[in-house]
Design a protein around this motif. Sequence first.
Motif, mmCIF file in Angstrom:
data_model
loop_
_atom_site.group_PDB
_atom_site.id
_atom_site.type_symbol
_atom_site.label_atom_id
_atom_site.label_comp_id
_atom_site.label_asym_id
_atom_site.label_seq_id
_atom_site.Cartn_x
_atom_site.Cartn_y
_atom_site.Cartn_z
ATOM 1 N N ALA A 193 35.083 3.112 4.370
ATOM 2 C CA ALA A 193 33.977 4.187 4.112
ATOM 3 C C ALA A 193 34.612 5.630 4.746
ATOM 4 N N GLU A 194 35.622 5.377 5.819
ATOM 5 C CA GLU A 194 35.906 6.288 5.734
ATOM 6 C C GLU A 194 36.587 7.462 5.084
ATOM 7 N N ALA A 195 37.816 6.547 3.968
ATOM 8 C CA ALA A 195 38.382 7.259 3.126
ATOM 9 C C ALA A 195 37.024 7.712 2.234
ATOM 10 N N LEU A 196 36.295 7.399 2.636
ATOM 11 C CA LEU A 196 35.050 7.526 1.337
ATOM 12 C C LEU A 196 35.022 8.704 1.225
ATOM 13 N N ALA A 197 34.599 8.887 3.227
ATOM 14 C CA ALA A 197 33.516 9.904 2.595
ATOM 15 C C ALA A 197 34.935 10.963 2.814
ATOM 16 N N GLU A 198 35.962 10.202 3.553
ATOM 17 C CA GLU A 198 37.397 11.912 3.614
ATOM 18 C C GLU A 198 37.211 12.719 2.755
ATOM 19 N N GLN A 199 36.834 11.855 1.251
ATOM 20 C CA GLN A 199 37.235 12.586 -0.261
ATOM 21 C C GLN A 199 35.893 13.216 -0.717
ATOM 22 N N GLY A 200 34.900 13.037 0.254
ATOM 23 C CA GLY A 200 33.768 13.894 0.287
ATOM 24 C C GLY A 200 32.351 13.267 -0.313
ATOM 25 N N ALA A 201 32.778 11.638 0.033
ATOM 26 C CA ALA A 201 31.251 11.194 -0.463
ATOM 27 C C ALA A 201 30.661 11.243 0.380
ATOM 28 N N ASN A 202 28.783 11.083 0.480
ATOM 29 C CA ASN A 202 28.144 10.644 1.039
ATOM 30 C C ASN A 202 28.644 9.163 1.547
ATOM 31 N N VAL A 203 28.222 8.076 2.516
ATOM 32 C CA VAL A 203 28.044 6.912 3.229
ATOM 33 C C VAL A 203 26.947 5.839 3.418
ATOM 34 N N MET A 204 26.414 5.343 3.083
ATOM 35 C CA MET A 204 26.029 3.903 3.802
ATOM 36 C C MET A 204 26.899 3.335 4.431
ATOM 37 N N LEU A 205 26.881 3.251 5.464
ATOM 38 C CA LEU A 205 27.742 2.364 6.162
ATOM 39 C C LEU A 205 26.462 0.832 6.262
ATOM 40 N N HIS A 206 27.971 -0.219 6.825
ATOM 41 C CA HIS A 206 26.126 -1.373 6.467
ATOM 42 C C HIS A 206 26.582 -2.299 7.312
ATOM 43 N N GLY A 207 25.992 -2.768 8.498
ATOM 44 C CA GLY A 207 26.998 -4.141 8.585
ATOM 45 C C GLY A 207 26.243 -4.289 10.464
ATOM 46 N N LEU A 208 26.884 -5.236 10.833
ATOM 47 C CA LEU A 208 26.027 -5.255 12.051
ATOM 48 C C LEU A 208 27.352 -5.464 13.256
ATOM 49 N N GLY A 209 26.474 -5.155 14.812
ATOM 50 C CA GLY A 209 27.226 -4.728 15.526
ATOM 51 C C GLY A 209 26.465 -3.239 16.550
ATOM 52 N N ASP A 210 26.927 -3.453 17.486
ATOM 53 C CA ASP A 210 26.602 -2.531 18.655
ATOM 54 C C ASP A 210 25.354 -1.274 18.504
ATOM 55 N N PRO A 211 24.449 -1.067 18.142
ATOM 56 C CA PRO A 211 23.787 0.029 17.455
ATOM 57 C C PRO A 211 24.084 1.446 18.589
ATOM 58 N N GLY A 212 24.363 1.584 19.619
ATOM 59 C CA GLY A 212 25.464 2.354 20.292
ATOM 60 C C GLY A 212 26.112 3.217 19.572
ATOM 61 N N GLU A 213 27.454 1.800 18.949
ATOM 62 C CA GLU A 213 28.504 2.422 18.242
ATOM 63 C C GLU A 213 29.132 3.070 17.256
ATOM 64 N N ILE A 214 27.528 1.986 16.421
ATOM 65 C CA ILE A 214 27.263 2.704 15.240
ATOM 66 C C ILE A 214 27.448 3.811 14.540
ATOM 67 N N ALA A 215 26.325 4.543 15.626
ATOM 68 C CA ALA A 215 25.375 5.263 15.883
ATOM 69 C C ALA A 215 26.289 6.921 15.766
ATOM 70 N N ALA A 216 26.549 5.966 16.996
ATOM 71 C CA ALA A 216 28.623 7.189 17.168
ATOM 72 C C ALA A 216 29.411 7.429 16.159
ATOM 73 N N CYS A 217 29.365 6.267 15.689
ATOM 74 C CA CYS A 217 30.304 6.430 14.226
ATOM 75 C C CYS A 217 29.810 6.955 12.775
ATOM 76 N N CYS A 218 28.566 6.760 12.931
ATOM 77 C CA CYS A 218 27.838 7.339 12.258
ATOM 78 C C CYS A 218 27.555 9.098 12.524
ATOM 79 N N ILE A 219 27.887 9.810 13.075
ATOM 80 C CA ILE A 219 27.263 10.440 13.432
ATOM 81 C C ILE A 219 29.383 11.266 13.330
#
Length: 260
Positions: free
Chosen positions: A21-47
């Motif tokens: 997902a990060e590599a696709l975003a680096e190439q300019g694609a919009n990405v929908m991340l998906h998956g389980l995990g700590d909501p705070g960590e995931i939100a920080a990763c999205c930002i």
Amino acid sequence: MLKGRNALVTGSTSGIGRGIAEALAEQGANVMLHGLGDPGEIAACCIALRERCGVTVLHSDLDLRYTENVEALTRYALDAFGSVEILVNNAGIQHVAPIEQFPVDKWNDILATNLSASFHTIRTLSAQMKQAGWGRIINMGSAHALVASPFKSAYVAAKHGLAGLTKAVALELASSGVTVNTICPGYVLTPLVEKQIPDTMKARNMTREQVEQDVLLAAQPTKRFVSIRELADLAVFLCSDQARSITGTSLSVDGGWTAQ
Ligand code: NAD
């Protein structure tokens, strides 16, 4: 290279999916991340990804064991982006046990997450890719899509199934500009592999070091784990126009494992 494309990457809150997902975003694609995990960590990763790459980054935590959730996920991605051109079916789980003791609920969860969820995402997203005349579907297989290991009946069955699904759908979409491929990694040191070490120690009566050396890397002639970046770079290449004739294949990135 992928500016204006929209990608859905399942299981991208961790490990290989997150790297892709990060590599696709680096190439300019919009990405929908998906998956389980700590909501705070995931939100920080999205930002962080949004700020670093200047693309739209969304997240869904729907549990892919259930058909209605997979349908809701693809609907969410289509509603949010308007179209999805890149689909990476990466979410996966593992359980290691002898066949006689293999828990039925684990079999069902593995088949649902590692195989059926991909059927449902492809089923619900391929029509609009076909209509647009361009699409990339990348399924995350494994060396276990091509060969087996003991104590991994559900995982091996699901991954072999995924390789078959890839071939069938690739043929159906071949003339529409949509490619469908399976990436088949050897061992990558991610949480999924970390989690199976204790089970393998138990099933084979081994120490952790023995499991790493004699079980995991024993199969990999290069004697090193595959890196997430290697897989992410391959996924980006598969999304390029140079890769438009690569379809219906299982691409091994396994340090020579399946050459043996
Ligand atoms: P990981 O455990 O780090 O990540 C798995 C991802 O899937 C996470 O985001 C998790 O939240 C998500 N997920 C799991 N079950 C889910 C469910 N029911 N609903 C929604 N999301 C769910 O794993 P990884 O090692 O990065 O593996 C990713 C893929 O690569 C898997 O398909 C795996 O089989 C495959 N693979 C991994 C290796 C390896 O050595 N790590 C080797 C070959 C193939």
